[in-house]
Design a protein around this motif. Structure first.
Motif, mmCIF file in Angstrom:
data_model
loop_
_atom_site.group_PDB
_atom_site.id
_atom_site.type_symbol
_atom_site.label_atom_id
_atom_site.label_comp_id
_atom_site.label_asym_id
_atom_site.label_seq_id
_atom_site.Cartn_x
_atom_site.Cartn_y
_atom_site.Cartn_z
ATOM 1 N N GLU A 234 35.488 -19.950 -14.891
ATOM 2 C CA GLU A 234 35.693 -18.547 -15.263
ATOM 3 C C GLU A 234 36.233 -18.445 -16.688
ATOM 4 O OE1 GLU A 234 38.375 -14.663 -13.889
ATOM 5 O OE2 GLU A 234 38.267 -16.441 -12.608
ATOM 6 N N GLU A 235 37.213 -19.279 -17.018
ATOM 7 C CA GLU A 235 37.780 -19.274 -18.370
ATOM 8 C C GLU A 235 36.736 -19.710 -19.400
ATOM 9 O OE1 GLU A 235 42.448 -20.448 -17.504
ATOM 10 O OE2 GLU A 235 40.898 -22.010 -17.448
ATOM 11 N N ARG A 238 34.365 -16.897 -20.101
ATOM 12 C CA ARG A 238 34.993 -15.855 -20.918
ATOM 13 C C ARG A 238 35.032 -16.269 -22.386
ATOM 14 N NH1 ARG A 238 40.253 -15.805 -18.947
ATOM 15 N NH2 ARG A 238 39.435 -14.755 -17.114
#
Length: 336
Positions: A234-235, A238
């Motif tokens: 997820e990071e 992003r």
């Protein structure tokens, strides 16, 4: 098709030479040779071209070598020259390269992407009112290669600010960009391509006994490099999405490196885009033990992506060939 690889003495260390001339090494030729050898290994007809003080001599050499496209990893001066004479080249153009760090940050912020708040000081007697959160970070507005950066550039109280502004404005000869210092993880993200850009693995930079990426840490390869950086999926998404968006709104071409800080809030904050990012995939020392070739951050990322130097530099060149519509040339590569 023939590729000319531009190189110019001191192209990446000119600013730091004004501060510490005895601590600067020039790897401009070695870096250009890395690109030349990679292109030759990939099967392209390539040659090295030194940038001359007299542009007429440079143009004469380009014509004599029958150059079709220039691999430009040098500076703005060369881009203005290539644009003037309509010579195709690799890399971002006159719409992006001349912009200073503040102008780039303004474009990024206008497009609702995250970047630290900032002000600009023309000189030590014209420091704007500081309505920013401390600590601050001060750097040359047109800085390159971490020139003029050491731990003194981190400002914890106003009384420390004039000294650093003076260093930048009087000794380097540039305006000082004063921005909020975001505490977090320093990363840089390389992007290759134009219409369908490819984001390379994330590079995280840590320091040996330092609080920021000083000139000495960067140019002498003293950093602690993590690539691929350890982020969750997820990071990572992003961060890579932010890098792609920044590359797009600034109209990056063929290759660039986007420097960011991932704050404690998990947000990637844009610091700078490097349109002449280091692409070397190794660090070499001479007989005297001093580093002769600085390892490029995008070089680390390319290796992590499984690329050879030939594939890495060749992919960047191919992006420019497509962008200029030169694909149909039947002499694109050397025949075996």
């Amino acid at each position: 098709m023939k590729v000319g690889v531009f190189w110019r003495k001191f192209r990446n260390v000119e600013q730091q030479m004004r501060l510490t001339p005895d601590k600067v090494y020039d790897d401009a030729y070695e870096e250009a040779y890395h690109h030349y050898f990679a292109l030759k290994s990939a099967g392209y007809d390539a040659c090295l071209l030194e940038w001359k003080k007299d542009p007429r001599e440079t143009l004469e050499n380009i014509n004599k070598e029958n150059i079709d496209i220039i691999f430009n990893a040098s500076s703005l001066k060369e881009i203005a020259f290539l644009e003037t004479f309509g010579i195709p080249y690799v890399g971002s153009g006159i719409d992006l390269v001349p912009l200073n760090k503040a102008q780039r940050k303004e474009i990024v912020a206008y497009n609702k992407l995250h970047t630290p708040k900032f002000v600009v000081a023309n000189d030590v007697n014209n420091i704007p009112e500081i309505n920013l959160n401390y600590p601050l970070f001060v750097k040359p507005i047109n800085g390159r290669g971490s020139a003029g950066i050491n731990e003194d550039n981190i400002i914890y109280k106003y009384e420390e600010l004039p000294k650093v502004v003076r260093k930048i404005t009087e000794h380097i000869g540039q305006k000082a960009l004063i921005e909020e210092f975001i505490e977090g993880r320093e990363i840089t993200v390389g992007v290759i391509g134009y219409e369908k850009p490819l984001v390379l693995p994330i590079v995280e930079i840590e320091y040996n006994s330092a609080k920021t990426n000083t000139f000495e840490h960067k140019m002498y390869d003293n950093e602690i490099i993590h690539c691929p950086a350890n982020f969750s999926k997820e990071e990572e998404k992003r961060i890579k999405d932010a890098a792609l968006n920044i590359y797009g709104v600034l109209n990056g071409k063929d290759y660039s490196r986007i420097d960011m800080i991932v704050g404690k809030d998990g947000i990637p904050y844009f610091l700078e885009i490097n349109t002449f990012a280091g692409l070397t995939m190794d660090s070499k020392k001479g007989e005297d033990g001093k580093i002769k070739v600085h390892h490029g951050y995008m070089g680390y990322a390319a290796k992590a992506a499984g690329m050879t130097a030939a594939e890495f530099i060749g992919n960047i060149l191919e992006s420019a060939i497509e962008r200029y519509g030169l694909r149909d040339k039947d002499t694109r590569k050397l025949t075996s």
